[in-house]
Design a protein around this motif. Structure first.
Motif, mmCIF file in Angstrom:
data_model
loop_
_atom_site.group_PDB
_atom_site.id
_atom_site.type_symbol
_atom_site.label_atom_id
_atom_site.label_comp_id
_atom_site.label_asym_id
_atom_site.label_seq_id
_atom_site.Cartn_x
_atom_site.Cartn_y
_atom_site.Cartn_z
ATOM 1 N N ASP A 70 -24.890 -14.977 34.532
ATOM 2 C CA ASP A 70 -23.655 -15.336 35.225
ATOM 3 C C ASP A 70 -23.885 -15.743 36.686
ATOM 4 O O ASP A 70 -23.410 -16.801 37.092
ATOM 5 N N PRO A 71 -24.592 -14.976 37.514
ATOM 6 C CA PRO A 71 -24.762 -15.389 38.919
ATOM 7 C C PRO A 71 -25.476 -16.744 39.045
ATOM 8 O O PRO A 71 -25.085 -17.566 39.874
ATOM 9 N N ASP A 72 -26.487 -16.963 38.228
ATOM 10 C CA ASP A 72 -27.217 -18.235 38.294
ATOM 11 C C ASP A 72 -26.349 -19.394 37.821
ATOM 12 O O ASP A 72 -26.374 -20.485 38.409
ATOM 13 N N PHE A 73 -25.572 -19.187 36.759
ATOM 14 C CA PHE A 73 -24.687 -20.239 36.271
ATOM 15 C C PHE A 73 -23.614 -20.569 37.304
ATOM 16 O O PHE A 73 -23.262 -21.726 37.513
ATOM 17 N N ARG A 74 -23.086 -19.546 37.964
ATOM 18 C CA ARG A 74 -22.087 -19.797 39.002
ATOM 19 C C ARG A 74 -22.687 -20.603 40.155
ATOM 20 O O ARG A 74 -22.044 -21.515 40.688
ATOM 21 N N ASN A 75 -23.916 -20.287 40.525
ATOM 22 C CA ASN A 75 -24.582 -21.055 41.580
ATOM 23 C C ASN A 75 -24.748 -22.517 41.175
ATOM 24 O O ASN A 75 -24.600 -23.417 41.996
ATOM 25 N N ILE A 76 -25.053 -22.748 39.908
ATOM 26 C CA ILE A 76 -25.184 -24.120 39.409
ATOM 27 C C ILE A 76 -23.850 -24.848 39.546
ATOM 28 O O ILE A 76 -23.793 -25.990 40.018
ATOM 29 N N VAL A 77 -22.764 -24.189 39.144
ATOM 30 C CA VAL A 77 -21.443 -24.821 39.227
ATOM 31 C C VAL A 77 -21.119 -25.177 40.673
ATOM 32 O O VAL A 77 -20.724 -26.309 40.985
ATOM 33 N N TYR A 78 -21.311 -24.224 41.583
ATOM 34 C CA TYR A 78 -20.984 -24.486 42.984
ATOM 35 C C TYR A 78 -21.889 -25.564 43.583
ATOM 36 O O TYR A 78 -21.432 -26.385 44.385
ATOM 37 N N SER A 79 -23.147 -25.605 43.194
ATOM 38 C CA SER A 79 -24.032 -26.643 43.739
ATOM 39 C C SER A 79 -23.636 -28.026 43.213
ATOM 40 O O SER A 79 -23.746 -29.020 43.930
ATOM 41 N N GLU A 80 -23.150 -28.092 41.974
ATOM 42 C CA GLU A 80 -22.681 -29.377 41.434
ATOM 43 C C GLU A 80 -21.414 -29.848 42.153
ATOM 44 O O GLU A 80 -21.246 -31.037 42.401
ATOM 45 N N ILE A 81 -20.542 -28.918 42.498
ATOM 46 C CA ILE A 81 -19.340 -29.290 43.250
ATOM 47 C C ILE A 81 -19.730 -29.782 44.642
ATOM 48 O O ILE A 81 -19.194 -30.777 45.133
ATOM 49 N N ALA A 82 -20.680 -29.105 45.273
ATOM 50 C CA ALA A 82 -21.091 -29.442 46.640
ATOM 51 C C ALA A 82 -21.686 -30.845 46.733
ATOM 52 O O ALA A 82 -21.655 -31.467 47.800
ATOM 53 N N LYS A 83 -22.211 -31.364 45.647
ATOM 54 C CA LYS A 83 -22.814 -32.706 45.643
ATOM 55 C C LYS A 83 -21.774 -33.820 45.646
ATOM 56 O O LYS A 83 -22.106 -34.978 45.818
ATOM 57 N N ARG A 84 -20.514 -33.465 45.441
ATOM 58 C CA ARG A 84 -19.480 -34.474 45.235
ATOM 59 C C ARG A 84 -18.529 -34.598 46.418
ATOM 60 O O ARG A 84 -18.275 -33.632 47.120
ATOM 61 N N LYS A 85 -18.000 -35.812 46.587
ATOM 62 C CA LYS A 85 -16.986 -36.091 47.596
ATOM 63 C C LYS A 85 -15.612 -36.007 46.923
ATOM 64 O O LYS A 85 -15.512 -36.008 45.701
ATOM 65 N N PHE A 86 -14.576 -35.990 47.738
ATOM 66 C CA PHE A 86 -13.217 -35.932 47.207
ATOM 67 C C PHE A 86 -12.960 -37.079 46.236
ATOM 68 O O PHE A 86 -12.373 -36.895 45.175
ATOM 69 N N SER A 87 -13.425 -38.270 46.571
ATOM 70 C CA SER A 87 -13.175 -39.443 45.721
ATOM 71 C C SER A 87 -13.823 -39.301 44.339
ATOM 72 O O SER A 87 -13.380 -39.926 43.378
ATOM 73 N N ASP A 88 -14.847 -38.472 44.229
ATOM 74 C CA ASP A 88 -15.494 -38.239 42.930
ATOM 75 C C ASP A 88 -14.589 -37.491 41.957
ATOM 76 O O ASP A 88 -14.841 -37.495 40.751
ATOM 77 N N PHE A 89 -13.556 -36.853 42.482
ATOM 78 C CA PHE A 89 -12.644 -36.085 41.622
ATOM 79 C C PHE A 89 -11.364 -36.845 41.293
ATOM 80 O O PHE A 89 -10.502 -36.346 40.600
#
Length: 132
Positions: A70-89
């Motif tokens: 769980d902690p590692d998967f959550r870190n993956i999710v947050y790192s994927e979000i951090a790579k994106r700009k608002f326009s990506d959503f």
């Protein structure tokens, strides 16, 4: 006489494997566990909030993996979000791409640990973007 079409059909019916998917939430552990992700979107004043569910073939250790890592998967999710700009959503394409990238990163993570890549799909249960 043997009717070849019905004999072939019988063989085919016996060889068909019907996949069956199971779904699980990404849960935390303990009383304060939270299945939601809530974070700011890089270089903006906006936030994204969502719950995820995962699918895998029936019989896989999906719940065990979600609990154990769980902690590692959550870190993956947050790192994927951090790579994106608002326009990506904006629009569905960018939101679907986030799910696809999360699935690929989870499976890659499991492969590095010499485990089976069991994630078949990643799905939003709830998704909200707060624009400021």
């Amino acid at each position: 006489t043997l009717d070849r079409s019905s004999a072939a059909s019988d063989v085919y019916k016996r060889q068909v494997i019907i996949p069956s998917l199971t779904y699980s939430d990404i849960g935390g552990m303990g009383d304060n566990s939270n299945k939601s992700f809530w974070t700011n979107i890089s270089n903006s004043n906006s936030f994204i909030s969502f719950d995820l569910a995962f699918s895998s073939y029936e019989g896989e250790d999906l719940v065990d993996y979600l609990t154990d890592y769980d902690p590692d998967f959550r870190n993956i999710v947050y790192s994927e979000i951090a790579k994106r700009k608002f326009s990506d959503f904006e629009g569905s394409k960018g939101k679907k791409l986030l799910l696809y990238d999360i699935k690929e990163k989870f499976n890659s993570y499991l492969l590095k640990k010499e485990l089976d890549p069991i994630f078949f799909g990643v799905h939003y249960k709830v998704l909200k973007i707060v624009e400021r």
